[in-house]
Design a protein around this motif. Structure first.
Motif, PDB file in Angstrom:
ATOM      1  N   ARG A 294       1.623  -0.749  10.495  1.00  0.00           N
ATOM      2  CA  ARG A 294       1.861   0.652  10.142  1.00  0.00           C
ATOM      3  C   ARG A 294       0.547   1.374   9.839  1.00  0.00           C
ATOM      4  O   ARG A 294       0.345   2.507  10.244  1.00  0.00           O
ATOM      5  CB  ARG A 294       2.792   0.713   8.915  1.00  0.00           C
ATOM      6  N   LEU A 295      -0.324   0.667   9.136  1.00  0.00           N
ATOM      7  CA  LEU A 295      -1.636   1.239   8.800  1.00  0.00           C
ATOM      8  C   LEU A 295      -2.433   1.520  10.066  1.00  0.00           C
ATOM      9  O   LEU A 295      -3.036   2.586  10.221  1.00  0.00           O
ATOM     10  CB  LEU A 295      -2.414   0.242   7.937  1.00  0.00           C
TER      11      LEU A 295
ATOM     12  N   VAL B 107       3.167  -4.022   7.391  1.00  0.00           N
ATOM     13  CA  VAL B 107       2.375  -3.018   6.652  1.00  0.00           C
ATOM     14  C   VAL B 107       1.069  -2.767   7.398  1.00  0.00           C
ATOM     15  O   VAL B 107       0.649  -1.627   7.598  1.00  0.00           O
ATOM     16  CB  VAL B 107       2.080  -3.500   5.204  1.00  0.00           C
ATOM     17  N   LYS B 108       0.463  -3.852   7.861  1.00  0.00           N
ATOM     18  CA  LYS B 108      -0.821  -3.774   8.586  1.00  0.00           C
ATOM     19  C   LYS B 108      -0.633  -2.958   9.876  1.00  0.00           C
ATOM     20  O   LYS B 108      -1.453  -2.089  10.193  1.00  0.00           O
ATOM     21  CB  LYS B 108      -1.252  -5.214   8.896  1.00  0.00           C
TER      22      LYS B 108
ATOM     23  N   GLN C  93       7.024  -0.664   2.524  1.00  0.00           N
ATOM     24  CA  GLN C  93       5.871  -0.686   3.441  1.00  0.00           C
ATOM     25  C   GLN C  93       5.056   0.596   3.310  1.00  0.00           C
ATOM     26  O   GLN C  93       3.832   0.577   3.260  1.00  0.00           O
ATOM     27  CB  GLN C  93       6.360  -0.849   4.885  1.00  0.00           C
TER      28      GLN C  93
ATOM     29  N   PHE D   3      -3.109   1.812  -0.071  1.00  0.00           N
ATOM     30  CA  PHE D   3      -4.347   1.540   0.663  1.00  0.00           C
ATOM     31  C   PHE D   3      -5.129   2.831   0.927  1.00  0.00           C
ATOM     32  O   PHE D   3      -6.345   2.862   0.825  1.00  0.00           O
ATOM     33  CB  PHE D   3      -4.012   0.842   1.990  1.00  0.00           C
ATOM     34  N   ARG D   4      -4.389   3.886   1.269  1.00  0.00           N
ATOM     35  CA  ARG D   4      -5.027   5.162   1.608  1.00  0.00           C
ATOM     36  C   ARG D   4      -5.596   5.870   0.375  1.00  0.00           C
ATOM     37  O   ARG D   4      -6.628   6.498   0.446  1.00  0.00           O
ATOM     38  CB  ARG D   4      -4.015   6.108   2.265  1.00  0.00           C
TER      39      ARG D   4
ATOM     40  N   PHE E 249      -6.382  -6.524  -0.018  1.00  0.00           N
ATOM     41  CA  PHE E 249      -5.138  -5.801   0.289  1.00  0.00           C
ATOM     42  C   PHE E 249      -4.003  -6.795   0.548  1.00  0.00           C
ATOM     43  O   PHE E 249      -2.888  -6.610   0.055  1.00  0.00           O
ATOM     44  CB  PHE E 249      -5.348  -4.898   1.509  1.00  0.00           C
TER      45      PHE E 249
ATOM     46  N   PHE F 117       2.835   0.569   0.182  1.00  0.00           N
ATOM     47  CA  PHE F 117       1.559  -0.138   0.319  1.00  0.00           C
ATOM     48  C   PHE F 117       0.569   0.622   1.200  1.00  0.00           C
ATOM     49  O   PHE F 117      -0.632   0.600   0.945  1.00  0.00           O
ATOM     50  CB  PHE F 117       1.792  -1.564   0.836  1.00  0.00           C
ATOM     51  N   VAL F 118       1.094   1.299   2.206  1.00  0.00           N
ATOM     52  CA  VAL F 118       0.215   2.117   3.056  1.00  0.00           C
ATOM     53  C   VAL F 118      -0.413   3.219   2.199  1.00  0.00           C
ATOM     54  O   VAL F 118      -1.625   3.460   2.266  1.00  0.00           O
ATOM     55  CB  VAL F 118       0.999   2.708   4.261  1.00  0.00           C
TER      56      VAL F 118
END
Lengths: 175, 145
Positions: B69-70, B66-67, A48, A55-56, A18, A51-52
């Motif tokens: 936020r995740l 980003v991390k 941002q 990932f999901r 990632f 990318f979230v």
């Protein structure tokens, strides 16, 4: 790490993969969002979220399109949604607030690009307004062509239209 | 080629996307028309802004954000999952009952008080005894005497 490996590792929830994806595509995604929303902070915020989302939802990604095409698609959709939300918000916003926001945007551009002359600031303003006034599909095609320097074929894949349509959209955007 | 037509074709001219014949025509026109030459120069400079525009500075903390936020989204998901079904269903149900009770009480309080019909008939028909003031004020007569 090739694209297939990245996808496979991402589907396994590999953090290293990632990180690799974010670092590799960050510039392209931010640039695309910026071309559409014309605001650095908003563009980064949307990127941002892109990318979230990647990932999901990587589990549902089928390798019938390139990873970059998928990323561009999400970036374009999210940016266009942001523009639509902003339009609704601005409808209720007073004229004074709109002027203040515009000035703040220009000031931000000036600080982001130190050494920019006032003339260039005005030119940037004219350019941003011209891009913002374009219909959604023309704006998308123009941004992907000018900001990302993508070929008409790649833009057609991202927008899910024919190459001839992309040509026509860009031609209309320029006139 | 007139000035208006040239203006619409300017961006294509600057990007070299026109047929050779038209490119030549525009070049000749620009040499003789100062207004169009100025317009071409201005458009060239405006398009050059795109070059500086399309390379935004990369944020070194982008991945960290980003991390974060995740992780934040994952935490929020856990919190919503932790709330038991009992609380998720019973709480709104109690509030709904309370709300309905409140509305009912409000309607009841707001209604005008009922008038007792028997009493009103009695009030209307009540005999008011005639008062003879001259007779009642016997004291005045007394004083006059």
């Amino acid at each position: 790490m090739n694209e297939a490996e990245i996808i496979q590792k991402l589907q396994q929830g590999n953090e290293q993969a990632f990180r690799h994806l974010v670092e590799n595509y960050q510039k392209r995604v931010v640039n695309t969002c910026y071309g559409l929303v014309q605001n650095t902070e908003d563009a980064e915020d949307i990127a941002q979220d892109v990318f979230v989302e990647v990932f999901r939802s990587i589990g549902s990604f089928r390798a019938d399109a390139k990873l970059s095409t998928w990323l561009y698609r999400i970036a374009v959709n999210r940016s266009l949604n942001h523009i639509r939300d902003n339009k609704k918000r601005k409808w209720f916003q007073s004229f004074e607030d709109a002027v203040k926001e515009k000035k703040a945007g220009l000031l931000h551009y000036a600080t982001e690009n130190p050494g920019t002359e006032l003339e260039n600031l005005q030119r940037a303003n004219i350019l941003h307004e011209a891009i913002s006034s374009l219909p959604e599909n023309q704006r998308t095609a123009f941004t992907l062509n000018k900001y990302e320097e993508l070929s008409y074929k790649e833009i057609a894949e991202i927008m899910d239209v024919s190459v001839a349509s992309v040509e026509s959209l860009i031609h209309r955007a320029k006139t | 080629m007139n000035c208006n037509t040239l203006h619409t074709k300017m961006i294509f001219f600057l990007e070299g996307e026109l047929p050779e014949r038209e490119m030549e025509e525009i070049k000749i026109h620009l040499e003789s028309c100062t207004d169009c030459a100025a317009f071409a120069e201005e458009m060239k400079k405006t398009l050059a802004v795109l070059e500086t525009d399309k390379t935004p500075q990369l944020n070194p903390f982008f991945y960290t954000r980003v991390k974060a936020r995740l992780e934040k989204q994952a935490e929020e998901k856990v919190v919503t999952q932790r709330i038991p079904v009992f609380a998720r269903i019973l709480q709104p149900a109690i509030f709904s009952v309370l709300l309905l009770a409140g509305i009912y009480t409000g309607i009841k309080i707001g209604q005008p008080a009922k008038i007792n019909s028997d009493q009103s008939v009695y009030t209307e028909n009540e005999m008011i005894p005639y008062l003879n003031e001259m007779e009642a004020e016997a004291i005045e007569n007394f004083l006059m005497e």
